[in-house]
Every structure is written in structure tokens, then in C-alpha cells.
Write a protein that holds these residues in place. Sequence first.
Motif, PDB file in Angstrom:
ATOM      1  N   CYS A  12       0.829  -1.211   0.000  1.00 60.55           N
ATOM      2  CA  CYS A  12       0.000   0.000   0.000  1.00 60.55           C
ATOM      3  C   CYS A  12       0.860   1.256   0.000  1.00 60.55           C
ATOM      4  N   GLY A  13       2.073   1.155  -0.544  1.00 60.87           N
ATOM      5  CA  GLY A  13       2.953   2.297  -0.563  1.00 60.87           C
ATOM      6  C   GLY A  13       2.497   3.423  -1.455  1.00 60.87           C
ATOM      7  N   LYS A  14       1.460   3.168  -2.275  1.00 62.48           N
ATOM      8  CA  LYS A  14       0.976   4.213  -3.165  1.00 62.48           C
ATOM      9  C   LYS A  14       0.208   5.289  -2.405  1.00 62.48           C
ATOM     10  N   ILE A  15      -0.207   4.974  -1.172  1.00 56.43           N
ATOM     11  CA  ILE A  15      -1.001   5.945  -0.411  1.00 56.43           C
ATOM     12  C   ILE A  15      -0.101   6.763   0.496  1.00 56.43           C
ATOM     13  N   GLN A  38      -0.163 -10.915   1.333  1.00 56.97           N
ATOM     14  CA  GLN A  38      -1.267 -10.310   0.595  1.00 56.97           C
ATOM     15  C   GLN A  38      -1.653 -11.226  -0.558  1.00 56.97           C
ATOM     16  N   GLU A  39      -2.958 -11.599  -0.618  1.00 63.84           N
ATOM     17  CA  GLU A  39      -3.449 -12.466  -1.688  1.00 63.84           C
ATOM     18  C   GLU A  39      -4.951 -12.292  -1.837  1.00 63.84           C
ATOM     19  N   ASN A  40      -5.435 -12.452  -3.061  1.00 66.76           N
ATOM     20  CA  ASN A  40      -6.872 -12.416  -3.351  1.00 66.76           C
ATOM     21  C   ASN A  40      -7.577 -11.190  -2.769  1.00 66.76           C
ATOM     22  N   GLY A  41      -6.935 -10.033  -2.897  1.00 65.63           N
ATOM     23  CA  GLY A  41      -7.585  -8.802  -2.475  1.00 65.63           C
ATOM     24  C   GLY A  41      -7.638  -8.574  -0.977  1.00 65.63           C
ATOM     25  N   GLN A  42      -6.874  -9.344  -0.215  1.00 61.18           N
ATOM     26  CA  GLN A  42      -6.837  -9.126   1.227  1.00 61.18           C
ATOM     27  C   GLN A  42      -5.416  -9.336   1.751  1.00 61.18           C
ATOM     28  N   VAL A  65     -15.209  -5.629  11.050  1.00 59.73           N
ATOM     29  CA  VAL A  65     -14.927  -4.222  11.344  1.00 59.73           C
ATOM     30  C   VAL A  65     -15.259  -3.395  10.106  1.00 59.73           C
ATOM     31  N   GLY A  66     -16.138  -2.429  10.229  1.00 60.89           N
ATOM     32  CA  GLY A  66     -16.532  -1.583   9.112  1.00 60.89           C
ATOM     33  C   GLY A  66     -16.206  -0.119   9.347  1.00 60.89           C
ATOM     34  N   LYS A  67     -16.271   0.661   8.260  1.00 58.44           N
ATOM     35  CA  LYS A  67     -16.046   2.108   8.284  1.00 58.44           C
ATOM     36  C   LYS A  67     -14.626   2.482   8.702  1.00 58.44           C
ATOM     37  N   ILE A  68     -13.655   1.659   8.259  1.00 62.69           N
ATOM     38  CA  ILE A  68     -12.251   1.961   8.533  1.00 62.69           C
ATOM     39  C   ILE A  68     -11.794   3.048   7.561  1.00 62.69           C
ATOM     40  N   PRO A  69     -11.123   4.096   8.026  1.00 63.35           N
ATOM     41  CA  PRO A  69     -10.573   5.088   7.093  1.00 63.35           C
ATOM     42  C   PRO A  69      -9.696   4.401   6.047  1.00 63.35           C
ATOM     43  N   ARG A  70      -9.819   4.827   4.785  1.00 66.86           N
ATOM     44  CA  ARG A  70      -9.171   4.119   3.683  1.00 66.86           C
ATOM     45  C   ARG A  70      -7.644   4.209   3.715  1.00 66.86           C
ATOM     46  N   ASP A  71      -7.104   5.163   4.461  1.00 68.30           N
ATOM     47  CA  ASP A  71      -5.646   5.314   4.519  1.00 68.30           C
ATOM     48  C   ASP A  71      -5.091   4.834   5.855  1.00 68.30           C
ATOM     49  N   MET A  72      -5.799   3.902   6.506  1.00 68.59           N
ATOM     50  CA  MET A  72      -5.357   3.357   7.788  1.00 68.59           C
ATOM     51  C   MET A  72      -4.991   1.891   7.593  1.00 68.59           C
ATOM     52  N   TYR A  73      -3.884   1.474   8.212  1.00 65.72           N
ATOM     53  CA  TYR A  73      -3.378   0.128   7.962  1.00 65.72           C
ATOM     54  C   TYR A  73      -3.055  -0.590   9.272  1.00 65.72           C
ATOM     55  N   GLU A  74      -2.484  -1.783   9.142  1.00 62.66           N
ATOM     56  CA  GLU A  74      -2.303  -2.664  10.302  1.00 62.66           C
ATOM     57  C   GLU A  74      -1.476  -2.040  11.423  1.00 62.66           C
ATOM     58  N   ASP A  75      -0.511  -1.214  11.067  1.00 60.34           N
ATOM     59  CA  ASP A  75       0.333  -0.635  12.114  1.00 60.34           C
ATOM     60  C   ASP A  75      -0.465   0.237  13.075  1.00 60.34           C
ATOM     61  N   GLU A  76      -1.593   0.792  12.600  1.00 65.18           N
ATOM     62  CA  GLU A  76      -2.481   1.565  13.477  1.00 65.18           C
ATOM     63  C   GLU A  76      -3.623   0.716  14.016  1.00 65.18           C
ATOM     64  N   ARG A  91      -7.400  -9.720   8.900  1.00 62.78           N
ATOM     65  CA  ARG A  91      -7.488  -9.687   7.429  1.00 62.78           C
ATOM     66  C   ARG A  91      -8.061  -8.342   6.993  1.00 62.78           C
ATOM     67  N   LEU A  92      -7.225  -7.542   6.353  1.00 65.53           N
ATOM     68  CA  LEU A  92      -7.624  -6.224   5.871  1.00 65.53           C
ATOM     69  C   LEU A  92      -7.886  -6.315   4.368  1.00 65.53           C
ATOM     70  N   MET A  93      -9.090  -5.943   3.957  1.00 64.54           N
ATOM     71  CA  MET A  93      -9.442  -6.001   2.538  1.00 64.54           C
ATOM     72  C   MET A  93      -8.797  -4.827   1.798  1.00 64.54           C
ATOM     73  N   MET A  94      -8.159  -5.129   0.643  1.00 65.60           N
ATOM     74  CA  MET A  94      -7.344  -4.141  -0.039  1.00 65.60           C
ATOM     75  C   MET A  94      -7.818  -3.859  -1.468  1.00 65.60           C
ATOM     76  N   GLU A  95      -7.666  -2.605  -1.898  1.00 65.75           N
ATOM     77  CA  GLU A  95      -7.880  -2.206  -3.283  1.00 65.75           C
ATOM     78  C   GLU A  95      -6.568  -2.363  -4.053  1.00 65.75           C
ATOM     79  N   PHE A  96      -6.695  -2.457  -5.382  1.00 63.11           N
ATOM     80  CA  PHE A  96      -5.490  -2.544  -6.219  1.00 63.11           C
ATOM     81  C   PHE A  96      -4.645  -1.281  -6.081  1.00 63.11           C
ATOM     82  N   SER A  97      -5.311  -0.161  -5.801  1.00 59.78           N
ATOM     83  CA  SER A  97      -4.598   1.119  -5.680  1.00 59.78           C
ATOM     84  C   SER A  97      -3.679   1.174  -4.471  1.00 59.78           C
ATOM     85  N   GLY A  98      -3.902   0.280  -3.509  1.00 63.23           N
ATOM     86  CA  GLY A  98      -3.115   0.317  -2.281  1.00 63.23           C
ATOM     87  C   GLY A  98      -3.899   0.813  -1.084  1.00 63.23           C
TER      88      GLY A  98
END
Length: 475
Positions: A12-15, A38-42, A65-76, A91-98
Motif C-alpha cells: 500500500c505504498g501508493k497511499i 497479501q493475496e486475493n484482495g486481502q 470491522v466496518g467504516k475503517i478510514p481508507r488510509d489506515m493500515y495494520e500498524d495503526e 485480514r484487511l481487505m485491499m484495493e489494487f490502488s493500495g
Amino acid sequence: MHEENKAAANGCGKIRSGTQNEAALLALMEKTGYSMVQENGQRKFGGPPPGWEGPPPPRGCEVFVGKIPRDMYEDELVPVFERAGKIYEFRLMMEFSGENRGYAFVMYTTKEEAQLAIKILNNYEIRPGKFIGVCVSLDNCRLFIGAIPKEKKKEEILNEMKKVTEGVVDVIVYPNATDKTKNRGFAFVEYESHRAAAMARRRLIPGTFQLWGHTIQVDWADPEKEVDEETMQRVKVLYVRNLMISTTEDTIKAEFNKFKPGVVERVKKLRDYAFVHFFHREDAVAAMSVMNGKCIDGASIEVTLAKPVNKESTWKQHFNGQISPGSEHLLGFPTKEDGHQKSLGKPASLSVRLNGQHSPGPPEAERCTYPFFPGIKLTPISMYSLKSSHFSSAAMHLDYFCNKNNWAPPEYYLYSTTSQDGKILLVYKVLIPSIADGSQSYFMPDKLCTTVEGAKELAAQFTLLHLANCTPYLA
């Protein structure tokens, strides 16, 4: 493994800047000892955690868990969810964009930790003005199969489902209320895992699959209401299924009093099922063991402990599309396989007050449409073969509810009056002929409306809520 972790961390380095994000995730993995793939979109953190031995945690240990800010990741996120207990897998669901997709699944090592996470983190302010929602993850292993020939027996349905799908554990078939030799035209199929159920659904869902020459309807079964063990330990009411319609409450009370006279407090019968209330829990448990499978008036009955439910929130969930009063978050939770789940219902367009409770609704009913392409095959279908989640109108829900209970359709009678400023005000009286047996058979709200549609919706909602109040336990 280190290279896999590094690749996942860089996903997710693109964000955020690649170096900053990668460094934060690698630091988390180094601190905890967990791996990340990371595999299959998660993106999976752990599963299992370091040093874990034995099988994965049992069902009920995972939260959504819903309504997670899109720029928040496992470290937080991980440090926040570790407050509730040891994480088996995150398991964090991921977009192709990162970016993340706004939701995740957290599996704990025990059910108690999962329940604590819901208690302390649901509606938690994860960032200023950003509140997450946390609820139990619906690990559904059951499918609803509709349009089954009514003459088919349980064994036939079980054998047929085992032929066309894998992982079938059991089928649940309910006898017709008026003819016990026939089924009700639908069954529930239990699978060994959520994955097995999802694979079966994907095979059967196109709408062209046939059993015994009939095109069947397939959907996820509504998840069973989860009641905690502590609450169930206090239950002293039995749910009795498969009764004859002609069987009376007095007959049921007499039969359940046979094994120990005077233990039954009261009986409430609705159509072909009943709730038997006992004075003491130990007598209810003993009666359940003795009476399950017994015959009353020629019908073999099924007896289980009734599951207490919150009547108001249950009916609001089914008929107003709300999960809890004042809560609009987490509608339509994703499932593990599909990334989505059918909505719990659309909010009704009418805003009303019932029993002092305000039922909010948006100005316009939400409507989901899909393109209709030339050549699409259409199949005739009865609305009664659908599930309650297909209806957004309370009037339609009431009609559906009456049909499912083998009652005659509700009858609406319109009345009017004039307000002080000259407006015509309307109210409907709803009559349900099938329950005109000494109990209340008609229902009229204490509010008036200015439109016919509003008056009918209000009357239907009022009737449904009253019927819920007449049934203290819903199984």
C-alpha cells in the motif's frame, strides 16, 4: 518469509510514502513476530500467530470491522484490536490502488475476546470524527433452497443435494401446517463450512439449476440469532414446532403437565407452533427431553429451548432495515467468500412514531436497479417463494408474514376525518381473519396520515409490531 512480508508491507505504498509505510508494517511484524501475506484482495496478518499449535479458533471468535478510514493500515489498527485480546488473524481487505476497502475481519483466540472487542470497540473513535463499527462476523454455513416440490421427503432432498453439491451435513425441512405429509416448499441445507456453502451457492445461484424438473431459488439463509450462553441458562420457555392447527393451548398444557403436574405456567400457540412457559427452568429442561418427538393429536412435535430476542430491535431490523435503534452503520456486511452479503433490508420511506420510538427513514426509499439486457431469461415466480429481505414495504412484509403462517391475507379498511385546518386525515384498520379466535384480530394505529400510502404503511408497521409483542420468544 521475510521477502513475502516485505512485499506485503510494500503493498500500500501508493497511499503513504513507500518507505514510511513499509517501515511501519515491518516494525509491527518485527515487534509481534506475526507474518503478513497479501493475496486475493486481502492482506493477512497472522493466521496462525507465532507458536500456535492445534486447530484454528472455533466459530464465533471472529468480528467484522466496518467504516475503517481508507488510509489506515495494520500498524495503526492491530494495536487497537489487541486491547480486547490475542489476535489469531487480522485480514484487511485491499484495493489494487493500495488503499484498504474500508473493512476487515479480526479473529481472536476465544469467543470471550471477540465479544469484548464488540463491547469496547463498536462505535470507537479511531480518528477524530471517524467511528468504526464492530460486530460478530457472520460465518454462514446454511443455504435457503426454495421452490422444492412439496411431496419430497427430507431423505430425498438430502440425497439430491449431496449429489449436486459437496460438503452437505444436513437438511432442515418443515412439514406443511395443514398437511403433515408434505413439506412447505423450501428447505435449509447445512454445509460443513462457510466455504462449502459459498461454493454450493455459486453453482446453484444462476437460476437455471433444476431439481426434479423444478427451477429452484437459492440464497443465503438468514443467520440464526446468537444468544449468549448466560442468557440461555435462564430460559424457562420451550418452543414447540410441528403442531396440528386444530391442537388447542389447553391440550398442549395438559400434555406437558403429564410428566409432572402443575409445572406449566401458560401456553401461547400461533398457527402450528407454540411457546410453553414453565415456572422453573429445571422443569422446562426436563420436559424438553421427555416431550421432543412425542405425538400430540397425531403430529410428531419438535421441542427446543426458545431463544429470547429483543422484540423491538428484531422487528425494526426486519421491517425498517435497522440493525439497532439510532444506528445506520454496517448495513450489508461482507461475507468471507463474496466480499458482500445481502442487505438486512432497506429502510422504509415513512418516518413514524410507534410506542414512543422514532423509526427514522430517508426521504426516498433506496432502490437498487440493474440493467435489463435483451435475451435475459425470465422465470415466473411467486413473491411468497422469496425471503423477507426482498421487501422494503411494511405492507408487503405483513402480507408475506401472513402467508408464511398460512393465514389469510390482511384486510385493510380505510377511515377518514378532517383536521382543524381542513385537511383530510386517513387511518387504516387492519383485519387478520385467521387469528379471530378470541385474541385481537384487528389493529389500528393511534396516528393519522395525509396520504393513503402513508396510512397503509403505518397500519402495517403497527400490526407487525403488535404481532411481535404477542410473541415473547421468536425461534
